[in-house]
Design an enzyme around this catalytic site. Structure first.
Site, PDB file in Angstrom:
ATOM      1  CB  CYS A  44       4.760 -71.082  -3.852  1.00  0.00           C
ATOM      2  SG  CYS A  44       4.571 -72.168  -5.014  1.00  0.00           S
ATOM      3  CG  HIS A  45       3.799 -67.151  -2.455  1.00  0.00           C
ATOM      4  ND1 HIS A  45       3.099 -67.823  -3.221  1.00  0.00           N
ATOM      5  CD2 HIS A  45       4.659 -66.469  -3.124  1.00  0.00           C
ATOM      6  CE1 HIS A  45       3.201 -67.410  -4.595  1.00  0.00           C
ATOM      7  NE2 HIS A  45       4.014 -66.520  -4.592  1.00  0.00           N
TER       8      HIS A  45
END
Ligand code: FES
Length: 134
Positions: free
Chosen positions: A83-84
């Site tokens: 995701c990040h």
């Protein structure tokens, strides 16, 4: 579970990874500079003496709760969150990215037959230690 093997189970529809770390993976976890970690605990500090090989973590990123994946496919150990970009060591410590805490643990104990029993109803505090085999 043999050294180097892992199984995946689930807890409340979230993945739980149970791995029997090899001596090389334990050595890699112990090579990480604890002072550079966001939650500075060594593998030895997070486990009972002689039980460092059992890695049982929730596969849930501590940033925003996305699911993490093992990084084995590229030869690296540990976990990654797509995701990040948070990355975690083989023992669940944060290496990079926005996550601030290690991967969560579940509470566990040894049963009378010497099997590890994961208590799927309790998340363990980061300071939880696998109790001595009784
Ligand atoms: Fe994993 Fe953001 S949810 S890095």
């Amino acid at each position: 579970i043999q050294p180097g093997q892992a199984i995946k189970t689930s807890w409340r529809k979230q993945p739980v990874f149970i791995r029997n770390l090899t001596p090389e993976e334990i050595a890699e976890a112990n090579k990480v500079s604890v002072g550079g970690l966001r939650d500075p605990q060594s593998l030895a500090e997070r486990t009972q003496p002689g039980k460092e090989k059992w890695l049982i973590t929730l596969g849930v990123c501590t940033h925003l709760g996305c699911l993490v994946r093992p990084q084995d496919a590229k030869g690296a150990t540990g976990f990654a969150c797509r995701c990040h970009g948070s990355r975690f060591t083989a023992d669940g410590q944060v290496i990079t990215g926005p996550a601030t805490l290690p991967l969560p643990y579940l509470e566990l104990h040894w049963d009378a037959a010497g099997q590890i029993v994961v208590d799927r109803n309790k998340r363990a505090e980061p300071s939880f230690r696998l109790p001595p085999k009784g």
